[in-house]
Design an enzyme around this catalytic site. Structure first.
Site, PDB file in Angstrom:
ATOM      1  N   VAL A 125      -0.328  -9.481   0.017  1.00 31.80           N
ATOM      2  CA  VAL A 125      -1.486 -10.194   0.550  1.00 31.80           C
ATOM      3  C   VAL A 125      -2.419 -10.589  -0.594  1.00 31.80           C
ATOM      4  O   VAL A 125      -2.729  -9.762  -1.458  1.00 31.80           O
ATOM      5  CB  VAL A 125      -2.258  -9.336   1.579  1.00 31.80           C
ATOM      6  CG1 VAL A 125      -3.448 -10.126   2.129  1.00 31.80           C
ATOM      7  CG2 VAL A 125      -1.329  -8.905   2.707  1.00 31.80           C
TER       8      VAL A 125
ATOM      9  N   ASP B 277       4.295  -1.225  14.513  1.00 32.36           N
ATOM     10  CA  ASP B 277       3.944  -0.646  13.210  1.00 32.36           C
ATOM     11  C   ASP B 277       2.460  -0.275  13.218  1.00 32.36           C
ATOM     12  O   ASP B 277       1.724  -0.588  12.290  1.00 32.36           O
ATOM     13  CB  ASP B 277       4.258  -1.614  12.080  1.00 32.36           C
ATOM     14  CG  ASP B 277       4.306  -0.917  10.720  1.00 32.36           C
ATOM     15  OD1 ASP B 277       4.465   0.323  10.695  1.00 32.36           O
ATOM     16  OD2 ASP B 277       4.173  -1.604   9.693  1.00 32.36           O
TER      17      ASP B 277
ATOM     18  N   SER C 246      -0.370  -4.875  -0.638  1.00 35.07           N
ATOM     19  CA  SER C 246       1.068  -5.110  -0.522  1.00 35.07           C
ATOM     20  C   SER C 246       1.672  -4.069   0.394  1.00 35.07           C
ATOM     21  O   SER C 246       1.101  -3.002   0.606  1.00 35.07           O
ATOM     22  CB  SER C 246       1.741  -5.051  -1.899  1.00 35.07           C
ATOM     23  OG  SER C 246       1.583  -3.769  -2.474  1.00 35.07           O
ATOM     24  N   GLY C 247       2.842  -4.376   0.937  1.00 37.95           N
ATOM     25  CA  GLY C 247       3.537  -3.437   1.796  1.00 37.95           C
ATOM     26  C   GLY C 247       4.354  -4.149   2.841  1.00 37.95           C
ATOM     27  O   GLY C 247       4.194  -5.339   3.092  1.00 37.95           O
ATOM     28  N   GLY C 248       5.277  -3.411   3.442  1.00 35.14           N
ATOM     29  CA  GLY C 248       6.084  -3.979   4.499  1.00 35.14           C
ATOM     30  C   GLY C 248       6.859  -5.191   4.025  1.00 35.14           C
ATOM     31  O   GLY C 248       7.642  -5.133   3.093  1.00 35.14           O
ATOM     32  N   PHE C 249       6.605  -6.342   4.658  1.00 38.42           N
ATOM     33  CA  PHE C 249       7.358  -7.545   4.356  1.00 38.42           C
ATOM     34  C   PHE C 249       6.760  -8.362   3.219  1.00 38.42           C
ATOM     35  O   PHE C 249       7.371  -9.314   2.773  1.00 38.42           O
ATOM     36  CB  PHE C 249       7.450  -8.435   5.601  1.00 38.42           C
ATOM     37  CG  PHE C 249       8.486  -7.993   6.568  1.00 38.42           C
ATOM     38  CD1 PHE C 249       9.809  -8.336   6.398  1.00 38.42           C
ATOM     39  CD2 PHE C 249       8.136  -7.211   7.650  1.00 38.42           C
ATOM     40  CE1 PHE C 249      10.776  -7.929   7.288  1.00 38.42           C
ATOM     41  CE2 PHE C 249       9.087  -6.799   8.556  1.00 38.42           C
ATOM     42  CZ  PHE C 249      10.419  -7.151   8.376  1.00 38.42           C
ATOM     43  N   GLY C 250       5.541  -8.075   2.777  1.00 35.71           N
ATOM     44  CA  GLY C 250       4.979  -8.987   1.803  1.00 35.71           C
ATOM     45  C   GLY C 250       3.796  -8.481   1.028  1.00 35.71           C
ATOM     46  O   GLY C 250       3.454  -7.303   1.045  1.00 35.71           O
TER      47      GLY C 250
ATOM     48  N   LYS D 228      -0.679 -13.950   3.341  1.00 34.87           N
ATOM     49  CA  LYS D 228       0.403 -12.977   3.287  1.00 34.87           C
ATOM     50  C   LYS D 228       1.691 -13.695   2.930  1.00 34.87           C
ATOM     51  O   LYS D 228       2.153 -14.570   3.655  1.00 34.87           O
ATOM     52  CB  LYS D 228       0.559 -12.269   4.636  1.00 34.87           C
ATOM     53  CG  LYS D 228       1.681 -11.234   4.650  1.00 34.87           C
ATOM     54  CD  LYS D 228       1.752 -10.544   5.991  1.00 34.87           C
ATOM     55  CE  LYS D 228       2.888  -9.535   6.014  1.00 34.87           C
ATOM     56  NZ  LYS D 228       2.987  -8.864   7.324  1.00 34.87           N
TER      57      LYS D 228
END
Length: 448
Positions: A28, A145, A22-26, A43
């Site tokens: 996985v 990123d 997990s992280g950023g926009f969503g 994702k």
């Protein structure tokens, strides 16, 4: 055929869901595609972070950019998922479907591999990232990123650039009206000094700076600015401080001098002095050529070690009680989830309760943490005190994310999904010892 005109991947196509990152926009997930007869990564959008419309726009942008820049060194997009994922209370969502990268990312490699990476592999990773970034920039796409967790690795440890949640078409191809502050984010330890200005607009020089810091991280096998919080990192970057290279300069390795010079040029405070990726490739290709003959042996050594290391976290194949789903059609109600968690806890701690915790091995402690995680997330009250105890084993960025959460449950979820999951049994054993020190009654209850 355009990506969004194809038939979407739906629930009936998938089985054996498992949350892996997990992280950023969503978030996985790993899932089995029944028609393709292969595992895929999905994702999904992070519904709690921003409005659904903004997130859907980001997903469409990411998927479109990924399809546009198909390359040997960029993660390929296989399709778009549309359905109700196996999360209690979740509505219809869309997600990006890609091949599953079983070896994780460079960040996983740095955590899981106990020894320094062989130099042939270090130089190949540096070169392939440069190749992938050169291709992106040739298509007027910024990654925006670039960091170890977004450089995925296939079974042969070849680079696949991923996570285009913050990527965008280069400003050279966009009008100023399309520039928004919402899309200038990124991981602050890899951000150039000019990007901390709120009026900053994305440029290729951003990625080049990030690449310089990434080079340092690949060679050192660790995260830059360890233990520093955002404000301290920001101040360091803005005042010209960069990761130290003096120890690297002492290494008698062919091509190292040129790579050090390259990373210092890439992270120059003046964006105009940073070299384009076409120049970076000339350096990385030459350096890798000095070690190319040893790459097969290096990859074999690392892969064999990863597969044989009992401490290496099997995050793709060992589901936790709350994160493994055989079906998306029958989500468990909350009461049933709590009962299941208690049952798992009671069953999994029988062997632990039969022995003194003083004689528990590192593996026993790690198993205790994994087996009881559903209960630990709910009942651990001293999360920050425990995190302080194991701070040397927790990246500074992860520590900041844990500390930023408001509830103990959320802090524990971040701690488990990040440092505990990726750190293997050594970190889980350290967590167990800290938990026993700060909440002995909880350990005794789960062991009894």
């Amino acid at each position: 055929m355009a990506l969004f005109n194809r038939d979407p991947v739906r629930n009936e196509d998938l089985g054996n869901w498992k949350r892996i990152a997990s992280g950023g926009f969503g978030v996985v997930y790993k899932a089995r595609h029944n028609k393709w007869c292969s595992d895929v990564a999905i994702k999904l959008l992070n519904l709690d972070d921003r409005s659904i419309l903004l997130l859907e726009k980001a997903l469409y942008n990411e998927a479109t950019q990924m399809e546009k820049v198909s390359s040997d060194f960029v993660l390929r997009v296989s399709g778009i998922y549309k359905g109700c994922p196996p999360i209690k209370g979740m509505s219809v969502q869309q997600g990006i479907v890609t091949p599953l990268m079983r070896k994780g990312s460079i960040e996983n490699l740095q955590t899981d591999f106990p020894d320094p990476l062989p130099w042939p592999l270090v130089f190949r990773l540096a070169h392939e990232v440069a190749l992938g970034m050169t291709f992106l920039h040739s298509k007027d796409v910024l990654h925006h990123d670039l960091k170890p967790s977004n450089v995925l690795l296939d079974d042969d440890l070849r680079v696949k650039l991923a996570d285009f949640g913050l990527s965008r078409t280069s400003v050279s191809a966009l009008s100023s009206s399309q520039e928004t502050q919402a899309e200038t984010g990124g991981s602050y330890k890899y951000m150039p000094p000019e990007a901390f200005n709120l009026s900053y607009k994305p440029r290729r020089a951003f990625d080049i700076y990030s690449y310089g810091i990434l080079l340092w991280s690949i060679i050192n096998g660790e995260e830059p600015y360890p233990g520093k919080i955002f404000i301290h990192v920001k101040l360091s970057i803005e005042t010209g401080q960069r990761p130290r290279v003096d120890t690297l300069s002492q290494k008698n390795v062919d091509g190292m001098k040129e790579i050090i010079n390259l990373m210092q040029r890439c992270w120059d405070a003046d964006p105009s002095k940073r070299p384009p990726f076409t120049d970076c490739i000339k350096v990385t290709e030459k350096s890798f050529s000095k070690h190319k003959s040893g790459i097969r042996e290096a990859v074999y050594k690392v892969v064999t070690k990863l597969e044989s290391e009992t401490s290496a976290p099997d995050y793709l194949n060992s589901p936790t009680p709350e994160e493994s789903f055989d079906s998306v059609d029958h989500p468990a109600p909350a009461a049933q989830e709590q009962t299941s968690a208690k049952t798992v806890s009671q069953q999994s701690t029988k062997t632990v309760s039969q022995q003194s915790t003083q004689t528990m091995t590192e593996e026993d402690k790690a198993n205790f943490v994994d087996d009881n995680m559903a209960v630990l997330i709910q009942d651990t009250d001293m999360v920050m005190a425990i995190t302080e105890e194991i701070k040397k084993l927790v990246h500074g960025e992860a520590y900041s994310r844990i500390n930023a959460k408001q509830t103990n449950q959320d802090k524990m979820r971040v701690l488990y999904e990040g440092p505990l999951r990726s750190g293997g049994k050594r970190v889980k054993a350290a967590f167990y010892d800290a938990l026993k020190k700060h909440q002995p009654d909880l350990v005794e209850r789960l062991s009894g």
